[in-house]
Design an enzyme around this catalytic site. Structure first.
Site, PDB file in Angstrom:
ATOM      1  N   ASP A 299       0.328  -6.564  -0.910  1.00 14.47           N
ATOM      2  CA  ASP A 299       0.389  -5.206  -1.052  1.00 14.47           C
ATOM      3  C   ASP A 299      -0.316  -4.831  -2.508  1.00 14.47           C
ATOM      4  OD1 ASP A 299       1.223  -3.990   1.382  1.00 14.47           O
ATOM      5  OD2 ASP A 299       3.288  -4.825   1.073  1.00 14.47           O
TER       6      ASP A 299
ATOM      7  N   HIS B  19      -4.295  -3.055   7.879  1.00 13.98           N
ATOM      8  CA  HIS B  19      -3.465  -3.356   6.764  1.00 13.98           C
ATOM      9  C   HIS B  19      -2.665  -4.660   7.180  1.00 13.98           C
ATOM     10  CE1 HIS B  19      -0.994  -2.741   3.187  1.00 13.98           C
ATOM     11  NE2 HIS B  19       0.187  -3.084   4.114  1.00 13.98           N
ATOM     12  N   GLU B  20      -1.924  -4.615   8.285  1.00 17.54           N
ATOM     13  CA  GLU B  20      -1.096  -5.823   8.392  1.00 17.54           C
ATOM     14  C   GLU B  20      -2.068  -7.083   8.805  1.00 17.54           C
ATOM     15  OE1 GLU B  20       2.043  -5.540   8.158  1.00 17.54           O
ATOM     16  OE2 GLU B  20       1.878  -3.326   7.691  1.00 17.54           O
TER      17      GLU B  20
ATOM     18  N   HIS C 256      -2.682  -8.707   5.667  1.00 18.23           N
ATOM     19  CA  HIS C 256      -1.497  -9.627   5.135  1.00 18.23           C
ATOM     20  C   HIS C 256      -1.672 -11.239   5.813  1.00 18.23           C
ATOM     21  CE1 HIS C 256       0.653  -6.852   3.047  1.00 18.23           C
ATOM     22  NE2 HIS C 256       1.268  -6.061   4.019  1.00 18.23           N
TER      23      HIS C 256
ATOM     24  N   THR D  26      -4.599   2.653  13.280  1.00 15.94           N
ATOM     25  CA  THR D  26      -5.785   1.729  13.071  1.00 15.94           C
ATOM     26  C   THR D  26      -5.544   1.301  11.502  1.00 15.94           C
ATOM     27  OG1 THR D  26      -7.203   2.743  14.582  1.00 15.94           O
ATOM     28  CG2 THR D  26      -8.234   1.381  12.695  1.00 15.94           C
TER      29      THR D  26
END
Length: 193
Positions: free
Chosen positions: A138, A128-129, A132, A123
């Protein structure tokens, strides 16, 4: 003048006085509260039909973003429709196209099993992705409290919630009218440690 006429005249006069007095002392209805004009949220569709084994992590990640930002909504694309965020399961490291993605444009998120094999939380990886895709780079190295610190927070970190700075950056990226938004930046960010 007969008593009945006096009573009718007196009753009529009293009614007129009361009606006039009521109108003069009536409290006006409160003015309507000024409406706060709020821009409609930008809806971005994601397609996880090629993310076998990641569906619940993707749904939880989308829910986390939806609960933490108000001017962008992540929704699952209906079958056969085009999505702005295409999510694919891979065997490599997670990676994504850096956004912010705009309606009608498309970015790609690869949810790599190599990170899961090394102990990272699905998760957190998905959130996180998606970050983006929403325009966040990052922030490595960083603590677990920063969603965009990614793998640098270690395998024990399961935080899938953006912090105040991350939320603010996404809010800013989607604050303007759609026509004035810049297109996705197009860089691929690989999240290997």
């Amino acid at each position: 003048m007969p008593l009945g006429t006096w009573l009718k005249a007196g009753t009529s006069a009293a009614a007129l006085v009361l009606a006039t007095a009521g109108a003069a002392t009536a409290v006006p209805a409160p003015a309507a509260e000024p409406s706060t004009t709020r821009a409609a949220a930008v809806t971005l569709r994601y397609d996880d039909s090629r993310a076998a084994g990641w569906e619940s992590a993707v749904a939880a990640a989308a829910s986390s973003w939806n609960a933490n930002v108000s001017n962008v909504r992540l929704v699952e694309a209906a079958p056969g429709t085009t999505a702005e965020i295409v999510i694919i399961a891979t065997t490599g490291w997670p990676q994504a196209t850096l956004g912010p993605v705009r309606p009608g444009r498309q970015v790609r998120v690869e949810l790599g099993s190599q990170a899961v094999d090394q102990g990272y939380d699905k998760t957190r990886i998905a959130a996180h992705e998606m970050g983006h895709s929403l325009g966040l780079p990052d922030t490595k190295p960083g603590p677990c409290s920063q969603l965009m610190s990614g793998s640098s927070a270690g395998t024990a970190c399961t935080n899938a919630t953006p912090n105040a700075t991350e939320r603010s950056r996404v809010q800013s990226a989607y604050a303007s009218a759609i026509t004035s938004l810049t297109p996705a930046q197009g860089r691929i960010l690989v999240d290997a440690p």
